[in-house]
Design an enzyme around this catalytic site. Structure first.
Site, PDB file in Angstrom:
ATOM      1  N   GLU A 176       6.718 -19.644  -0.210  1.00  0.00           N
ATOM      2  CA  GLU A 176       5.538 -19.677   0.673  1.00  0.00           C
ATOM      3  C   GLU A 176       4.259 -19.472  -0.138  1.00  0.00           C
ATOM      4  O   GLU A 176       3.276 -20.199   0.020  1.00  0.00           O
ATOM      5  CB  GLU A 176       5.677 -18.599   1.746  1.00  0.00           C
ATOM      6  CG  GLU A 176       4.423 -18.378   2.583  1.00  0.00           C
ATOM      7  CD  GLU A 176       4.135 -16.909   2.835  1.00  0.00           C
ATOM      8  OE1 GLU A 176       2.974 -16.483   2.608  1.00  0.00           O
ATOM      9  OE2 GLU A 176       5.061 -16.176   3.244  1.00  0.00           O
ATOM     10  N   HIS A 177       4.275 -18.481  -1.029  1.00  0.00           N
ATOM     11  CA  HIS A 177       3.109 -18.210  -1.877  1.00  0.00           C
ATOM     12  C   HIS A 177       2.772 -19.419  -2.750  1.00  0.00           C
ATOM     13  O   HIS A 177       1.613 -19.824  -2.862  1.00  0.00           O
ATOM     14  CB  HIS A 177       3.400 -17.003  -2.789  1.00  0.00           C
ATOM     15  CG  HIS A 177       3.068 -15.690  -2.177  1.00  0.00           C
ATOM     16  ND1 HIS A 177       2.239 -14.768  -2.769  1.00  0.00           N
ATOM     17  CD2 HIS A 177       3.451 -15.132  -1.006  1.00  0.00           C
ATOM     18  CE1 HIS A 177       2.127 -13.701  -2.004  1.00  0.00           C
ATOM     19  NE2 HIS A 177       2.870 -13.889  -0.935  1.00  0.00           N
ATOM     20  N   HIS A 215       9.965 -16.227   0.594  1.00  0.00           N
ATOM     21  CA  HIS A 215       8.604 -15.680   0.570  1.00  0.00           C
ATOM     22  C   HIS A 215       7.862 -16.138  -0.682  1.00  0.00           C
ATOM     23  O   HIS A 215       6.676 -16.483  -0.634  1.00  0.00           O
ATOM     24  CB  HIS A 215       8.699 -14.145   0.622  1.00  0.00           C
ATOM     25  CG  HIS A 215       7.410 -13.439   0.399  1.00  0.00           C
ATOM     26  ND1 HIS A 215       7.079 -12.856  -0.808  1.00  0.00           N
ATOM     27  CD2 HIS A 215       6.352 -13.220   1.230  1.00  0.00           C
ATOM     28  CE1 HIS A 215       5.888 -12.302  -0.703  1.00  0.00           C
ATOM     29  NE2 HIS A 215       5.419 -12.508   0.512  1.00  0.00           N
TER      30      HIS A 215
END
Length: 430
Positions: A70-71, A67
């Site tokens: 992804e950012h 995650h």
């Protein structure tokens, strides 16, 4: 470029595997004003232990790194990629799930430029120590925000009660503590291992001309250099078939308790089609008994054990599976006890041919309506592709199901050792 024709649905999908291994699927919908593109890697939050490219020993990276990555991909040295899409009149987003990370856009114009932007920013990582440290504060805030949401806590609390060791029990974003351990080098290690084109799928659906779009994508990929396609070695801990906790609860500032019953699904050794059939059958059975028109729902409602918030879902994948039922309840202990009894009673139930035919018709109707959404098609096509299943072959699978299949499924589905209860209870002043 190969054309896959689905006569029953009157659809055609164009596919090609690029020289670098990227799998591309195009669905032309000239009647649509909008075009939707999604670029997905077969890498999610559960992929914590793996052997990095060029190494012999496996590593375990911090929880939440998929995650976090992804950012960070949206942030380049000189700009934020969201602004690039905004200038092109597109809406962009991304998400990380247990098994996938996806980057997407929707737009009504400048589609070629938006597709190039999507490919280029995902395939050009830039991480600095400074920006990684800054991001930790942002994601920590996001984690705390979710920790304050009772619905999210009840969902993940149920999964944590089901699983002993499997990383599916870890919040997709990780924890405030775990993300502090993420480094720039960790991000590059994960990126280089999992973001090779051969581990990715691009799906573009909407108002496009397939040949021209495929030419654009092919040219874009040919102008980039990638190492040889790696073999990805992931490992997951041994997971018992029993649940980790039979009964667990937390307190939060809620006025009404949230009560959930979780079922740990056994997916070990199943093929993609077997997973699909299980997903379809469990969904149809739950809908038949626990939807607002179901006999079990009506009984629970009459006994004042549930309200309109009651819902259910099943998620099955190669590495894990769970079913969760529940919602708000003024009598959470009675509700969970009764739902567990009902789940066990399913073994004694027999769905008639007439009722099962009606269930199938409803499922087919839901599926056909969903195919009107480009987002649904692109997301689900990519999801099923990783399981080795074709989304546009789901309809024949639904049609092939019988009442006997449902009866056999019910005989082996619910086991006491695979059931867990989780509750979010109101805080008291004691």
């Amino acid at each position: 470029m190969e054309e896959l024709v689905y006569k029953q649905l009157n659809e055609s999908v164009y596919q090609e595997t690029m020289d670098n291994g990227l799998k591309v699927f195009l669905l032309s919908k000239p009647e649509m004003a909008k075009t939707f593109g999604i670029f997905t890697t077969n890498y999610g939050s559960i992929d914590q232990t793996f052997t990095p490219i060029g190494q012999d020993e496996s590593v375990t990276v911090p929880e939440g790194i998929a995650h976090f990555l992804e950012h960070k991909l949206f942030e380049k040295e000189d700009r934020d990629v969201f602004q690039d899409f905004t200038r092109l009149g597109a809406s962009a987003n991304a998400f990380t799930s247990f098994t996938k990370t996806a980057y997407l856009f929707s737009a009504t114009s400048q589609i070629d430029k938006n597709v190039k932007t999507l490919l280029d920013f995902v395939q050009d990582p830039y991480f600095s120590e400074e920006s990684v440290e800054k991001e930790k504060g942002i994601i920590a805030q996001e984690i705390r925000m979710y920790d304050d949401q009772p619905d999210w806590r009840s969902f993940f609390g149920t999964i944590q009660s089901l699983y002993h060791n499997h990383p599916v029990k870890v919040d997709i974003a990780g924890t405030v503590d775990s993300i502090q351990d993420i480094t720039k080098d960790d991000l590059y290690t994960c990126y280089e291992t999992f973001y090779h084109p051969s581990n990715m799928v691009l799906f573009v659906a909407g108002n496009i001309e397939p040949e021209a779009m495929m030419d654009l994508i092919r040219e874009n990929q040919e102008n980039k250099e990638f190492p040889e396609a790696p073999e990805i070695n992931r490992s997951y801990p041994e997971e018992p078939k029993t649940v980790a906790k039979k009964d667990h609860s937390i307190t939060m500032p809620v006025t009404t308790a949230k009560a959930m019953v979780g079922v740990k699904e056994n997916v070990q050794g199943l093929t993609g089609e077997e997973i699909l059939r299980g997903e379809l059958l469990s969904g149809m059975i739950l809908d038949y008994y626990f939807s607002k028109s179901g006999v079990f729902y009506e009984e629970l409602y009459k006994e004042d054990l549930i309200d309109d918030s009651f819902q259910f879902e099943t998620e099955l994948d190669r590495q894990f599976g769970f079913t969760i039922l529940g919602g708000d309840s003024r009598k959470p202990d009675q509700m969970t006890k009764r739902v567990k009894e009902m789940l066990h009673e399913l073994k004694e139930q027999r769905i008639s041919e007439k009722d099962f035919t009606r269930m199938k018709r409803k499922k087919i109707g839901q599926f056909m309506r969903a195919l009107n959404s480009l987002e649904f098609i692109a997301n689900q096509f990519t999801h099923y592709h990783t399981l080795g299943v074709d989304l546009f072959e789901v309809l024949p699978v639904i049609e092939s199901l019988t009442a006997d299949d449902a009866d056999e499924y019910l005989q082996h589905w619910i086991k006491e050792e695979a059931i867990s209860v989780f509750q979010v209870k109101p805080q008291t002043n004691e």
